[in-house]
Design a protein around this motif. Structure first.
Motif, PDB file in Angstrom:
ATOM      1  N   ILE A  75       0.882  -1.159   0.000  1.00  0.00           N
ATOM      2  CA  ILE A  75       0.000   0.000   0.000  1.00  0.00           C
ATOM      3  C   ILE A  75       0.919   1.208   0.000  1.00  0.00           C
ATOM      4  O   ILE A  75       1.813   1.316   0.838  1.00  0.00           O
ATOM      5  CB  ILE A  75      -0.931  -0.007   1.218  1.00  0.00           C
ATOM      6  N   HIS A  76       0.728   2.112  -0.937  1.00  0.00           N
ATOM      7  CA  HIS A  76       1.585   3.280  -1.087  1.00  0.00           C
ATOM      8  C   HIS A  76       0.810   4.533  -0.706  1.00  0.00           C
ATOM      9  O   HIS A  76      -0.277   4.774  -1.220  1.00  0.00           O
ATOM     10  CB  HIS A  76       2.050   3.426  -2.543  1.00  0.00           C
ATOM     11  N   LEU A  77       1.392   5.338   0.170  1.00  0.00           N
ATOM     12  CA  LEU A  77       0.856   6.645   0.522  1.00  0.00           C
ATOM     13  C   LEU A  77       1.927   7.642   0.100  1.00  0.00           C
ATOM     14  O   LEU A  77       3.007   7.695   0.705  1.00  0.00           O
ATOM     15  CB  LEU A  77       0.574   6.741   2.023  1.00  0.00           C
ATOM     16  N   LYS A  78       1.649   8.394  -0.973  1.00  0.00           N
ATOM     17  CA  LYS A  78       2.678   9.232  -1.577  1.00  0.00           C
ATOM     18  C   LYS A  78       2.131  10.602  -1.948  1.00  0.00           C
ATOM     19  O   LYS A  78       0.929  10.785  -2.121  1.00  0.00           O
ATOM     20  CB  LYS A  78       3.214   8.584  -2.859  1.00  0.00           C
ATOM     21  N   TRP A  91       3.169  -4.021   5.125  1.00  0.00           N
ATOM     22  CA  TRP A  91       3.485  -3.856   3.709  1.00  0.00           C
ATOM     23  C   TRP A  91       3.031  -2.488   3.192  1.00  0.00           C
ATOM     24  O   TRP A  91       2.314  -2.382   2.205  1.00  0.00           O
ATOM     25  CB  TRP A  91       2.894  -4.989   2.863  1.00  0.00           C
ATOM     26  N   TRP A  92       3.479  -1.437   3.884  1.00  0.00           N
ATOM     27  CA  TRP A  92       3.188  -0.061   3.483  1.00  0.00           C
ATOM     28  C   TRP A  92       4.460   0.626   3.012  1.00  0.00           C
ATOM     29  O   TRP A  92       5.558   0.329   3.480  1.00  0.00           O
ATOM     30  CB  TRP A  92       2.657   0.734   4.676  1.00  0.00           C
ATOM     31  N   GLU A  93       4.290   1.616   2.139  1.00  0.00           N
ATOM     32  CA  GLU A  93       5.359   2.528   1.759  1.00  0.00           C
ATOM     33  C   GLU A  93       4.802   3.949   1.850  1.00  0.00           C
ATOM     34  O   GLU A  93       3.776   4.264   1.253  1.00  0.00           O
ATOM     35  CB  GLU A  93       5.841   2.269   0.335  1.00  0.00           C
ATOM     36  N   ILE A  94       5.495   4.789   2.611  1.00  0.00           N
ATOM     37  CA  ILE A  94       5.107   6.190   2.781  1.00  0.00           C
ATOM     38  C   ILE A  94       6.225   7.023   2.192  1.00  0.00           C
ATOM     39  O   ILE A  94       7.386   6.861   2.573  1.00  0.00           O
ATOM     40  CB  ILE A  94       4.913   6.534   4.271  1.00  0.00           C
TER      41      ILE A  94
END
Length: 186
Positions: free
Chosen positions: A40-43, A71-74
């Motif tokens: 999940i990407h928060l960008k 499994w997140w990417e900020i």
């Protein structure tokens, strides 16, 4: 992908009863990606500068909370002028935080253990290419257990690299410009 548009994101959401979480601006609980290729990407939206909190003044609560989420990417966001912490990674695993700026994220009147970024009970966390400055206000009056970063009860690896943490004793309010790609005091 979740892309944040430029501008301030500071609507306060009350805490969940019984979780112990403070009030927050952005909160995700038990929201999981499934693998490194399905995160999940928060960008930040390309070319824009989203701020969780306020460009000036103080937003109440914690900026961004990931609770028991994996499994997140900020990336590419700014957390500014919150009163109870910038980013809180509570539980969960396989979390990547990079190219973020966190500043003025905790104040003495908020209580608790606020910090620029807190990693509590999480595993396999990677924090890199980020800037944390002036994260705690009112330092002479506040006992801090980590001001830029706080690590408690983590399992697995917590990797911190290519990042800058600065805190001065003589605080002055630093307001970021309303345009640009990043808020940086240097």
């Amino acid at each position: 992908y979740v892309y944040l548009r430029g501008g301030e994101h500071n609507v306060l959401v009350p805490n969940e009863k019984g979780t112990g979480a403070p009030e927050y601006i952005a909160y995700f609980r038990n929201v999981d990606g499934t693998s490194d290729t399905n995160r999940i990407h928060l960008k930040a939206f390309k070319g824009e500068r989203p701020i969780i909190g306020k460009a000036a003044g103080i937003a109440q609560g914690t900026g961004l909370v990931l609770m028991e989420s994996s499994w997140w990417e900020i990336a590419g966001i700014e957390v500014a002028n919150t009163n109870n912490g910038g980013i809180w990674l509570a539980g969960g695993s396989e979390l990547k935080v990079h190219h973020v700026t966190v500043h003025h994220a905790a104040h003495a009147f908020s209580g608790g253990n606020p910090a620029g970024i807190k990693v509590n009970g999480a595993s396999n966390v990677d924090i890199g290419f980020s800037t944390f400055f002036e994260t705690v206000e009112d330092m002479p009056f506040f006992f801090v257990r980590g001001n830029g970063i706080q690590l408690f009860s983590n399992v697995g690896t917590v990797k911190i690299h290519n990042s800058r943490f600065t805190q001065t004793v003589d605080h002055e309010v630093y307001e970021c410009p309303t345009s640009g790609t990043s808020c940086d005091p240097s």
